[in-house]
Design a protein around this motif. Structure first.
Motif, PDB file in Angstrom:
ATOM      1  N   GLY A 191     -36.943  11.030   3.672  1.00 29.48           N
ATOM      2  CA  GLY A 191     -35.591  11.391   4.104  1.00 29.48           C
ATOM      3  C   GLY A 191     -34.564  10.413   3.561  1.00 29.48           C
ATOM      4  O   GLY A 191     -33.474  10.796   3.163  1.00 29.48           O
ATOM      5  N   HIS A 192     -34.905   9.142   3.533  1.00 22.68           N
ATOM      6  CA  HIS A 192     -33.997   8.129   2.992  1.00 22.68           C
ATOM      7  C   HIS A 192     -33.833   8.308   1.487  1.00 22.68           C
ATOM      8  O   HIS A 192     -32.765   8.108   0.937  1.00 22.68           O
ATOM      9  N   LYS A 193     -34.904   8.695   0.850  1.00 20.65           N
ATOM     10  CA  LYS A 193     -34.868   8.901  -0.597  1.00 20.65           C
ATOM     11  C   LYS A 193     -33.912  10.056  -0.932  1.00 20.65           C
ATOM     12  O   LYS A 193     -33.099   9.950  -1.841  1.00 20.65           O
ATOM     13  N   VAL A 194     -33.971  11.135  -0.175  1.00 13.70           N
ATOM     14  CA  VAL A 194     -33.079  12.288  -0.395  1.00 13.70           C
ATOM     15  C   VAL A 194     -31.629  11.875  -0.172  1.00 13.70           C
ATOM     16  O   VAL A 194     -30.735  12.230  -0.943  1.00 13.70           O
ATOM     17  N   LEU A 195     -31.387  11.108   0.872  1.00 18.11           N
ATOM     18  CA  LEU A 195     -30.034  10.634   1.156  1.00 18.11           C
ATOM     19  C   LEU A 195     -29.483   9.823  -0.016  1.00 18.11           C
ATOM     20  O   LEU A 195     -28.345  10.018  -0.440  1.00 18.11           O
ATOM     21  N   TRP A 196     -30.300   8.921  -0.555  1.00 24.26           N
ATOM     22  CA  TRP A 196     -29.853   8.103  -1.686  1.00 24.26           C
ATOM     23  C   TRP A 196     -29.605   8.953  -2.932  1.00 24.26           C
ATOM     24  O   TRP A 196     -28.674   8.687  -3.695  1.00 24.26           O
ATOM     25  N   GLY A 247     -21.482  10.024  -5.914  1.00 28.00           N
ATOM     26  CA  GLY A 247     -20.836   8.887  -6.582  1.00 28.00           C
ATOM     27  C   GLY A 247     -20.619   9.141  -8.065  1.00 28.00           C
ATOM     28  O   GLY A 247     -19.572   8.801  -8.622  1.00 28.00           O
ATOM     29  N   PHE A 248     -21.606   9.755  -8.706  1.00 31.10           N
ATOM     30  CA  PHE A 248     -21.485  10.083 -10.132  1.00 31.10           C
ATOM     31  C   PHE A 248     -20.292  11.012 -10.374  1.00 31.10           C
ATOM     32  O   PHE A 248     -19.505  10.804 -11.288  1.00 31.10           O
ATOM     33  N   PHE A 249     -20.149  12.053  -9.545  1.00 31.01           N
ATOM     34  CA  PHE A 249     -19.038  12.997  -9.723  1.00 31.01           C
ATOM     35  C   PHE A 249     -17.688  12.357  -9.424  1.00 31.01           C
ATOM     36  O   PHE A 249     -16.695  12.663 -10.074  1.00 31.01           O
ATOM     37  N   ILE A 250     -17.640  11.459  -8.470  1.00 34.59           N
ATOM     38  CA  ILE A 250     -16.391  10.735  -8.198  1.00 34.59           C
ATOM     39  C   ILE A 250     -16.024   9.880  -9.401  1.00 34.59           C
ATOM     40  O   ILE A 250     -14.874   9.872  -9.859  1.00 34.59           O
ATOM     41  N   LEU A 251     -16.984   9.154  -9.945  1.00 38.14           N
ATOM     42  CA  LEU A 251     -16.741   8.330 -11.125  1.00 38.14           C
ATOM     43  C   LEU A 251     -16.303   9.192 -12.311  1.00 38.14           C
ATOM     44  O   LEU A 251     -15.365   8.855 -13.038  1.00 38.14           O
TER      45      LEU A 251
END
Length: 181
Positions: free
Chosen positions: A26-31, A38-42
């Motif tokens: 679940g943590h992996k999916v969140l990351w 973040g990529f799309f914001i950048l």
């Protein structure tokens, strides 16, 4: 001593068993989701900077006015109070009117004003002022109710001036366009 029994309340037991910690995946999916966002914001920031630099070559925003200039010298301006730099001196702006739009290209120049004065007052101003500057009426058209819409063409030398005056909603819009015949 007497033995007295203390009543014991039964503890409820979850029929599905004790709670288990969430799986680590679940943590992996969140990351992964956060990384994609973040990529799309950048990417959006980079696009804005690159496109912004290219657009700034053609677009100028200053004092409530937006000007867009073409590579061939044509320009369009929205807002602003001043007439275009190449506006003919023998065609007066209507006194006290607010300039809303202007455009310039190789064929001529145009402006749009708004005033609270009546259509009749604006038409009378241009009739008198243009006659003083040797402009000659070449055509006049109006709607059935001439207090709502009027169009007049003037000529002088090799130039033609088109004036459209429309009234409604407590204001009068004045459109002036000057170009060569």
């Amino acid at each position: 001593m007497e033995n007295t029994a203390i009543p014991v309340q039964p503890v409820p037991v979850d029929p599905q068993g004790p709670m288990q910690p969430a799986p680590k995946s679940g943590h992996k999916v969140l990351w992964i989701v956060l990384g994609i966002v973040g990529f799309f914001i950048l990417l959006g920031v980079i696009f804005t900077v690159v496109v912004g630099k290219k657009i700034s070559k053609y677009v100028d925003v200053e004092d409530g006015q937006v000007s867009i200039k073409g590579e061939n010298g044509e320009s369009i301006t929205y807002g602003g109070k001043a007439l275009p730099a190449n506006w003919p001196a023998d065609v007066p702006a209507y006194p006290g009117a607010e300039s809303k739009f202007s455009a310039t290209d190789k064929q001529g120049v145009a402006v749009v004003f708004i005033t609270s004065d009546s259509l009749e007052k604006v038409a009378s101003f241009y009739k008198n002022e243009l006659a003083k500057n040797q402009w000659v009426v070449s055509a006049t058209n109006s709607a059935n109710d001439s207090s709502v819409l009027r169009h007049t063409s003037y000529t002088k030398d090799i130039r033609v001036l088109q004036i459209g005056i429309a009234s409604g909603g407590g204001q009068t819009n004045v459109t002036l366009a000057v170009g060569n015949k």
